[in-house]
Design a protein around this motif. Structure first.
Motif, PDB file in Angstrom:
ATOM      1  N   GLN A  86       0.800  -1.220   0.000  1.00  0.00           N
ATOM      2  CA  GLN A  86       0.000   0.000   0.000  1.00  0.00           C
ATOM      3  C   GLN A  86       0.832   1.268   0.000  1.00  0.00           C
ATOM      4  N   LEU A  87       0.163   2.323  -0.403  1.00  0.00           N
ATOM      5  CA  LEU A  87       0.724   3.660  -0.393  1.00  0.00           C
ATOM      6  C   LEU A  87       0.305   4.307   0.922  1.00  0.00           C
ATOM      7  N   TYR A  88       1.233   5.054   1.549  1.00  0.00           N
ATOM      8  CA  TYR A  88       0.879   5.866   2.710  1.00  0.00           C
ATOM      9  C   TYR A  88       0.880   7.322   2.286  1.00  0.00           C
ATOM     10  N   LEU A  89      -0.194   8.025   2.625  1.00  0.00           N
ATOM     11  CA  LEU A  89      -0.361   9.404   2.195  1.00  0.00           C
ATOM     12  C   LEU A  89      -0.544  10.317   3.384  1.00  0.00           C
ATOM     13  N   HIS A  90       0.131  11.460   3.325  1.00  0.00           N
ATOM     14  CA  HIS A  90      -0.145  12.495   4.309  1.00  0.00           C
ATOM     15  C   HIS A  90      -1.484  13.090   3.903  1.00  0.00           C
ATOM     16  N   THR A 118     -14.076  11.119   4.519  1.00  0.00           N
ATOM     17  CA  THR A 118     -14.705  10.716   5.756  1.00  0.00           C
ATOM     18  C   THR A 118     -15.115   9.243   5.725  1.00  0.00           C
ATOM     19  N   GLY A 119     -14.380   8.457   4.974  1.00  0.00           N
ATOM     20  CA  GLY A 119     -14.643   7.023   4.966  1.00  0.00           C
ATOM     21  C   GLY A 119     -15.386   6.581   3.732  1.00  0.00           C
ATOM     22  N   GLY A 120     -14.822   5.602   3.029  1.00  0.00           N
ATOM     23  CA  GLY A 120     -15.485   5.050   1.856  1.00  0.00           C
ATOM     24  C   GLY A 120     -15.406   5.925   0.616  1.00  0.00           C
ATOM     25  N   PRO A 157      -9.205   4.847   0.243  1.00  0.00           N
ATOM     26  CA  PRO A 157      -8.172   4.813   1.280  1.00  0.00           C
ATOM     27  C   PRO A 157      -8.765   4.533   2.654  1.00  0.00           C
ATOM     28  N   ARG A 158      -7.888   4.034   3.494  1.00  0.00           N
ATOM     29  CA  ARG A 158      -8.243   3.730   4.870  1.00  0.00           C
ATOM     30  C   ARG A 158      -7.479   4.706   5.744  1.00  0.00           C
ATOM     31  N   ARG A 159      -8.172   5.300   6.724  1.00  0.00           N
ATOM     32  CA  ARG A 159      -7.499   6.147   7.691  1.00  0.00           C
ATOM     33  C   ARG A 159      -6.742   5.268   8.673  1.00  0.00           C
ATOM     34  N   VAL A 160      -5.461   5.475   8.832  1.00  0.00           N
ATOM     35  CA  VAL A 160      -4.684   4.667   9.770  1.00  0.00           C
ATOM     36  C   VAL A 160      -4.883   5.242  11.174  1.00  0.00           C
ATOM     37  N   THR A 161      -5.412   4.423  12.084  1.00  0.00           N
ATOM     38  CA  THR A 161      -5.688   4.919  13.435  1.00  0.00           C
ATOM     39  C   THR A 161      -4.845   4.228  14.497  1.00  0.00           C
ATOM     40  N   ASP A 162      -4.483   2.981  14.269  1.00  0.00           N
ATOM     41  CA  ASP A 162      -3.646   2.267  15.229  1.00  0.00           C
ATOM     42  C   ASP A 162      -2.292   2.974  15.355  1.00  0.00           C
ATOM     43  N   THR A 201      -2.809  13.043  10.143  1.00  0.00           N
ATOM     44  CA  THR A 201      -3.726  12.186   9.408  1.00  0.00           C
ATOM     45  C   THR A 201      -2.932  11.374   8.395  1.00  0.00           C
ATOM     46  N   LEU A 202      -2.977  10.075   8.545  1.00  0.00           N
ATOM     47  CA  LEU A 202      -2.272   9.202   7.613  1.00  0.00           C
ATOM     48  C   LEU A 202      -3.283   8.300   6.920  1.00  0.00           C
ATOM     49  N   LEU A 203      -3.167   8.224   5.609  1.00  0.00           N
ATOM     50  CA  LEU A 203      -4.055   7.360   4.841  1.00  0.00           C
ATOM     51  C   LEU A 203      -3.263   6.211   4.249  1.00  0.00           C
ATOM     52  N   ALA A 204      -3.893   5.034   4.171  1.00  0.00           N
ATOM     53  CA  ALA A 204      -3.289   3.886   3.501  1.00  0.00           C
ATOM     54  C   ALA A 204      -4.170   3.533   2.306  1.00  0.00           C
TER      55      ALA A 204
END
Lengths: 225, 225
Positions: free
Chosen positions: B66-70, B79-81, B116-121, B156-159
């Motif tokens: 996956q790509l990680y995006l700022h 906001t999801g989906g 994209p998925r918001r990385v929360t962990d 905020t990090l997106l995968a």
């Protein structure tokens, strides 16, 4: 044809262009927009296709009022009245701070919103293609063979008003030079990135007695961006 | 955590990734995608906001999957989906032909589609930010102060999965070297464009006895892209 009034020297603040984040990096000067556009020749064109975004690189030129875009890449998606977003970005360097959190990028970026118009009038199309060609390679339009009627018909050219646009610029050092992290004793600063034109590479099929014309030769070693 | 299976070495041909134009410039090799991603650190992120496209530049890193995006720039829109399109483009030069019509650009471009998925962990976020930091500046993560809990929460990090992607590459001379225009006696070829890292510029507030660390100093004069 009557001349349209000149665009405002201050960029409008609309729902789409008002800066929400990093406001200190925002510029409302149209001169900054023009400079960013003139410094590049490839933009990223965003369109909505079946509710999903599509972002493709394409070449552009401009006059005082509008951007001209080579539109083939997105033409199937631009069947009239479709809003687009055109973004031009120059990356000027990495901002290397004392903490990961303060890292960033020095850049100049322009975002243009609007509904493009397909240019169909042959005379306007020719003028627009001339802008586009001269934008990427000044002096090239009058050097090479210009489009014939068939080629002109096969070319999709879009015109997009430069009215609704926003600009962001970041320059200089990281922001943590006067915070507690400055005591860490770590190096911090900027690592600049520059684009440079190289030596012209002749087409291998070119007769060796054809010299590189001056308008191309003199770009070698000059900065782009 | 179980390892997901590796992504296919051949890029999938989906409704979104199948090349419709300039098919000869398309590549289905995942290795080409990876190389294009590894050669840059700024992408153009496209999202749909109220039915209109928005394209913003942002930094990225990646792992095998996956790509990680700022994601801050686009976070209010994600906001999801929400599907996004991420495009990375390297401009390698101008293709200068004998006719305006055959002009073009040598480039490498990757287009990634997905939700994209918001990385929360916190642990995954830290690992993702490490990828992002090391992608832009190898060696920097362990040199500078890493994010604390508060900074991590404010980032905020997106995968984004690298599964659905398409690649286009154009290299070399113009295509009209064996057509009738070759008789015109005009110069034709490529004008290369190269990005180069410059000399590190210290933060003016930096103590002069702090030397540039090796992982930054040794980049000077090397090619980027």
């Amino acid at each position: 044809m009557t001349q349209p009034p000149p665009l405002s020297a201050t960029l409008p603040q609309t729902e789409l262009t008002t800066h929400r984040r990093l406001r200190d990096q925002g510029s409302l000067r149209r001169a900054d927009l023009d400079a960013i556009l003139d410094a590049g020749f490839v933009c990223h064109l965003g369109v909505v296709v079946d509710g999903r975004p599509l972002v493709v690189p394409t070449v552009y030129g401009r006059d005082e009022q509008q951007l001209y875009l080579h539109g083939s890449v997105a033409s199937r998606s631009l069947t009239g009245g479709t809003p687009v977003c055109v973004t031009v970005t120059h990356v000027d360097g990495l901002v290397l701070a004392r903490s990961v959190f303060e890292h960033g990028v020095n850049y100049r970026s322009a975002v243009i919103h609007g509904v493009p118009r397909r240019v169909t009038d042959p005379e306007e199309k020719l003028a627009g293609l001339r802008r586009l060609t001269e934008h990427a390679t000044p002096g090239q339009w009058s050097y090479v063979r210009q489009p014939n009627r068939k080629e002109l018909a096969a070319t999709t050219l879009l015109a997009l008003s430069l009215e609704e646009a926003s600009v962001k610029i970041r320059t200089g050092a990281p922001d943590d030079g006067d915070g507690p992290d400055a005591e860490l004793g770590l190096w911090a600063g900027e690592l600049p990135l520059t684009s440079v034109w190289g030596a012209p590479v002749p087409d291998p099929r070119l007769s060796p007695d054809i010299a590189v014309p001056g308008h191309i030769a003199r770009r070698e070693g000059t900065r782009h961006g």
